[in-house]
Enzyme design. Structure first.
Site, PDB file in Angstrom:
ATOM      1  N   LYS A 116       0.744  -0.521  15.449  1.00 26.19           N
ATOM      2  CA  LYS A 116       1.658   0.184  14.542  1.00 26.19           C
ATOM      3  C   LYS A 116       2.506   1.194  15.292  1.00 26.19           C
ATOM      4  CE  LYS A 116      -0.734  -0.125  10.087  1.00 26.19           C
ATOM      5  NZ  LYS A 116      -1.375   0.654   9.016  1.00 26.19           N
ATOM      6  N   LYS A 199      -0.138 -14.792   8.095  1.00 31.41           N
ATOM      7  CA  LYS A 199      -0.845 -14.384   6.886  1.00 31.41           C
ATOM      8  C   LYS A 199       0.157 -13.982   5.812  1.00 31.41           C
ATOM      9  CE  LYS A 199      -4.000 -11.040   6.586  1.00 31.41           C
ATOM     10  NZ  LYS A 199      -4.971  -9.989   6.935  1.00 31.41           N
ATOM     11  N   LYS A 202       3.170  -8.462   2.351  1.00 28.65           N
ATOM     12  CA  LYS A 202       4.162  -7.864   1.466  1.00 28.65           C
ATOM     13  C   LYS A 202       5.528  -7.794   2.106  1.00 28.65           C
ATOM     14  CE  LYS A 202       3.084  -3.059   2.707  1.00 28.65           C
ATOM     15  NZ  LYS A 202       2.327  -3.109   3.903  1.00 28.65           N
TER      16      LYS A 202
END
Ligand code: TRP
Length: 335
Positions: A116, A199, A202
């Site tokens: 991240k 995967k 969102k």
């Protein structure tokens, strides 16, 4: 001593207006099932959502929507303790204590932080993003769960939680239950409809079916899902990831085993198969969407349930925090 009751705690971030079927089939349906066998604590982790850019205009609504969806999915607030993280100051308080026993290098090794922070750019990565797993450890340890149901990507954070708990216990005396990692069983492989090598997430709205999507949007997304070469349905994740993913969704939507589902649809043409998947998804999602909308339209019931969740969670959280402060030797307000 009586056998310790089996207890789970898990958390989900309110980063979207709606969860998607990857969240549901991959994790949240296990949360629902665990209510049969465990004492359950489920937390909407809004403080964690602050670790990346968040919009102050959205987070309140998203927290409400997340809470409503958990209830609509079948989390029963009479059986489980469902609550919002920021309503309990104890999470931040215990996180501070744990950050004082967590090693800097230990935290720096967390792969999710590395990923991240790379994405955000080293200059923009915050201290909050760095200590995210310590706050997560506090979320968990406050409630003394015996297990934490999470996806594979969270295993390292649970390992850290266990290490911190063990370290605290051996330094200051028995305080925290050491929780097991409980990985999701069943159909956790929900892939992006547009890119079945990734995967479902969102951040790929056309590749994900959201619980708040309307029937026509769901149908459209399933019909435009990437299919593989060939024209007939068969279950083979290597050769036909797109079709196999849809078979997995059909199995989850109808609550039937994958093999049985695969057998039932094998040899069908893609068109009629997709229609079936769309219909079954709509049938299982619609009641959840309706119940969620109902809860959000008149939020007084929802607000009362959220307040009750905080009260219940607070009893356990305060007990653990008091014990922690005592073990640390801090001077209590009443000595
Ligand atoms: N980090 C978790 C995730 O992204 C969310 C989370 C926060 C969590 N606190 C938790 C999960 C405690 C389990 C237990 O999925």
């Amino acid at each position: 001593m009586a056998e310790q009751a089996k207890r789970v705690l898990s958390g989900i971030q309110p980063t979207m207006d709606s969860f998607h079927i990857g969240n549901w089939f991959g994790a949240l349906n296990q949360w629902v099932d665990l209510q049969e066998t465990h004492e359950c604590y489920y937390c909407v982790v809004d403080l964690h959502a602050l670790t990346v850019n968040h919009d102050p205009k959205q987070i309140k609504q998203r927290t409400l929507a997340s809470f409503a969806q958990l209830l609509a999915l079948g989390i029963d607030p009479n059986r489980s303790v469902v609550f919002v993280q920021s309503h309990l100051a104890e999470h931040s308080q215990l996180a501070w204590v744990l950050s004082c026993i967590a090693g800097y290098g230990e935290a720096a090794r967390m792969t999710q932080f590395k990923d991240k922070s790379q994405k955000e750019g080293a200059d923009r990565a915050t201290v909050g993003l760095f200590t995210y797993p310590v706050l997560q450890a506090a979320d968990i340890l406050l409630y003394q769960p015996t297990a934490v149901p999470v996806g594979d990507d969270q295993k390292q954070h649970i390992e850290l939680t266990r290490d911190l708990a063990q370290r605290f216990n051996s330094t200051y005396g028995q305080t925290f239950t050491i929780p097991q990692t409980m990985t999701v069983v069943g159909n956790s492989r929900v892939l992006d409809l547009q890119d079945p090598t990734a995967k479902m997430s969102k951040s790929s709205p056309s590749g994900a079916v959201f619980l708040m999507d309307s029937a026509s949007v769901i149908s459209k997304k399933i019909k435009s899902a990437v299919t593989d070469s060939g024209r007939e349905v068969s279950y083979d994740f290597e050769e036909k990831p797109g079709i196999s993913n849809l078979i997995g969704l059909l199995a989850a939507a109808t609550k039937r085993p994958i093999e049985e589902t695969a057998e039932a649809v094998s040899g069908q043409g893609y068109g009629s198969f997709k229609q079936l998947v769309a219909d079954e998804l709509v049938a299982c999602i619609e009641p959840i969407r309706d119940r969620t909308s109902q809860l959000l339209e008149d939020p007084s019931e929802l607000t009362a349930l959220i307040a009750r969740g905080a009260t219940k969670a607070g009893v356990t959280a305060r007990q653990t925090l008091n014990m922690t402060y005592q073990r640390l030797g801090l001077l209590g307000p009443g000595n």
